[in-house]
Scaffold this active site. Structure first.
Site, short mmCIF file in Angstrom:
data_model
loop_
_atom_site.label_atom_id
_atom_site.label_comp_id
_atom_site.label_asym_id
_atom_site.label_seq_id
_atom_site.Cartn_x
_atom_site.Cartn_y
_atom_site.Cartn_z
N TYR A 110 0.85 -1.20 0.00
CA TYR A 110 0.00 0.00 0.00
C TYR A 110 0.88 1.25 0.00
O TYR A 110 2.00 1.22 0.52
CB TYR A 110 -0.88 0.04 1.25
CG TYR A 110 -2.03 -0.94 1.26
CD1 TYR A 110 -3.29 -0.56 0.80
CD2 TYR A 110 -1.89 -2.22 1.78
CE1 TYR A 110 -4.36 -1.45 0.84
CE2 TYR A 110 -2.95 -3.12 1.81
CZ TYR A 110 -4.19 -2.72 1.35
OH TYR A 110 -5.24 -3.59 1.38
N TYR A 149 -0.16 -9.86 0.70
CA TYR A 149 0.84 -9.21 1.55
C TYR A 149 0.86 -9.84 2.94
O TYR A 149 -0.14 -10.37 3.41
CB TYR A 149 0.62 -7.69 1.61
CG TYR A 149 -0.70 -7.22 2.18
CD1 TYR A 149 -0.92 -7.10 3.55
CD2 TYR A 149 -1.75 -6.85 1.32
CE1 TYR A 149 -2.12 -6.64 4.06
CE2 TYR A 149 -2.96 -6.39 1.82
CZ TYR A 149 -3.14 -6.28 3.19
OH TYR A 149 -4.32 -5.83 3.68
N ARG A 159 -2.24 -12.03 3.82
CA ARG A 159 -3.60 -11.73 3.35
C ARG A 159 -3.74 -12.19 1.89
O ARG A 159 -2.89 -11.89 1.06
CB ARG A 159 -3.88 -10.22 3.38
CG ARG A 159 -4.01 -9.54 4.73
CD ARG A 159 -5.06 -10.08 5.66
NE ARG A 159 -6.33 -10.55 5.08
CZ ARG A 159 -7.33 -9.77 4.67
NH1 ARG A 159 -7.24 -8.47 4.75
NH2 ARG A 159 -8.44 -10.30 4.19
N HIS A 162 -6.89 -8.89 -2.27
CA HIS A 162 -8.23 -8.36 -2.02
C HIS A 162 -8.31 -6.89 -2.38
O HIS A 162 -7.31 -6.19 -2.39
CB HIS A 162 -8.64 -8.56 -0.55
CG HIS A 162 -7.73 -7.84 0.41
ND1 HIS A 162 -6.55 -8.39 0.86
CD2 HIS A 162 -7.81 -6.61 0.97
CE1 HIS A 162 -5.95 -7.53 1.67
NE2 HIS A 162 -6.69 -6.44 1.75
N HIS A 164 -10.54 -3.56 -1.04
CA HIS A 164 -11.47 -3.06 -0.02
C HIS A 164 -12.58 -2.26 -0.71
O HIS A 164 -12.29 -1.43 -1.58
CB HIS A 164 -10.75 -2.15 0.97
CG HIS A 164 -9.71 -2.86 1.78
ND1 HIS A 164 -9.98 -3.37 3.03
CD2 HIS A 164 -8.41 -3.13 1.55
CE1 HIS A 164 -8.88 -3.93 3.52
NE2 HIS A 164 -7.90 -3.80 2.64
FE LIG Z 1 -5.96 -4.76 2.80
#
Ligand SMILES: [Fe+3]
Lengths: 241, 188
Positions: A110, A149, A159, A162, A164
């Protein structure tokens, strides 16, 4: 009816059906100190929650729905189209409603200053988008497929890929933040956030579908992801039986 | 036939650039004559502040009208410049803050009137679903005493968590997710 009594203490019945995740899901460690423990109070239906923010906020810009064109160059990764319909609990399209998304880049990073994953940032990818649904409740984003990640929830925790999603829908009641997953991801069964939804059919509702119709030749893979919000009129308790 | 809703998932820790890219916490301009500041700190079950939460509010205008087609009471004119929606992240100290106006009373169930209140959603890492609560006003003792939603909360201590505290220059509404003094949370 205001507050459920005894055995049916509020907050338990709906959690047990597995359609929605519980607040406390100990495998997802952060829930342990953040889940409320006192029974929830049933809120009667009033104008305070059958109304809600229409847009939530300011205007949507032209390139807000194309996360691959927000910078001077193109982001790295697998270009994808993500589209679907937003429906209320009674199956009606939710029109002109704000959809906000955010995601990691193709390497699983991110742009957020707290993301410490040692994967490369992409100067051509911020990972935030928004759009309004059309008259049929349809939204559409162009982006890149996010990478998996790591997170520190447990040993070797990753994770699954995905995106959000944040949605308002027609009323305060229908406000939803969720995550869209990708089909066939081997990390899904190891992910306590996904697995907190105990009912397998409900879990499936968070997984997008690869769609050849949406896929554009020589350009991008297409995924569809329909989202159902709580109905304006329907009682969720009855829906879930 | 009705459909089953898509499950909720946590907002996670990385929402800021997407959801808080601008300041959405001022519902009225800073020079609004009736502007009030509502702020609070979000705490977890260990009493630690929660610096990565997002708090949203939804409320009626000072006349008690919601800016939404479902509120079609034409006898109450809508305040043009007031949408009633606000969004604030919590800072490193776990604090959120809104500049707004005090809403008027609004209709309740069975023809009753609800005391002035603000609807609140709390999102955070570790919350698989949002939490829903309400902010009531400390100078509304008479209306609060007959508010149908407040009255439905049997435990007086839990009920009391919904009344903001007057701190002079601001109203304080702390949110305790868990533990002693946990805030009253609602489900639909
Ligand atoms: Fe996330």
């Amino acid at each position: 009816m205001a507050q459920r009594k005894g055995e049916e203490a509020a907050g338990h019945r709906r959690e047990d059906d597995g359609v929605q995740p519980p607040y406390l899901y100990p495998d997802y460690v952060a829930t342990r100190l953040r889940a409320p423990k006192k029974p929830l109070i049933i809120l009667p239906r009033t104008l305070s929650d059958t109304t809600g923010p229409a847009y939530g906020r300011g205007a949507v810009g032209d390139l807000d729905d194309d996360l691959t064109r927000q910078h001077s160059g193109e982001p790295l990764g697998e270009r994808i189209i993500v589209t679907g319909r937003v429906l209320d609990g009674d199956g009606r399209p939710v029109k002109s409603s704000l959809v906000e998304i955010w995601q990691a880049n193709a390497a699983g990073r991110y742009t957020h200053h707290l993301d410490q994953h040692p994967a490369p940032l992409d100067p051509n990818f911020s990972g935030a988008g928004r759009c309004l649904t059309d008259g049929e409740g349809r939204y559409r984003f162009v982006t890149v497929k996010p990478g998996a990640y790591p997170w520190k929830n447990h040993d070797n925790a990753w994770r699954p890929a995905h995106i959000h999603f944040s949605l308002f829908g027609p009323a305060f009641r229908s406000r939803l933040i969720t995550q869209m997953y990708f089909p066939g991801d081997p990390l899904l069964e190891h992910d306590p956030i996904c697995q907190s939804v105990r009912d397998p059919k409900s879990r499936q509702r968070m997984i997008s579908t690869f769609d050849l119709e949406t896929t554009q030749p020589e350009w991008a893979l297409g995924y569809t992801f329909d989202i159902v919000l709580e109905g304006r009129d329907a009682t969720p308790m009855e829906n879930h039986r | 036939m009705s459909s089953v809703p898509t499950p909720s998932q946590t907002i996670g820790p990385f929402f800021h650039d997407a959801l808080l890219d601008k300041n959405y916490s001022e519902l009225v301009s800073p020079d609004h004559p009736e502007g009030i500041r509502i702020k609070g700190t979000v705490y977890d079950g260990a009493g630690e502040v929660v610096p990565d939460a997002m708090v949203e509010i939804w409320q009626a205008d000072t006349a008690g009208r919601y800016d939404h087609p479902t509120d079609d009471r034409e006898d109450i004119s809508l305040h043009e410049d007031f949408s009633g929606f606000g969004r604030s992240g919590t800072d490193a100290g776990g604090e959120f803050s809104f500049l707004t106006v005090k809403p008027g009373p609004v209709p309740g169930p069975d023809g009753k009137v609800q005391a002035p209140h603000v609807m609140v959603s709390v999102f955070a890492r570790g919350l698989l679903k949002r939490l829903v609560t309400r902010i009531y006003f400390p100078d509304e003792e008479v209306a609060n005493a007959v508010d149908p939603v407040l009255l439905s909360i049997e435990d007086p201590e839990l009920r009391g968590t919904l009344i903001a505290r007057d701190e002079g220059d601001a109203l304080r509404f702390d949110i305790h997710l868990q533990g002693d003094g946990q805030t009253a949370f609602f489900e639909f």
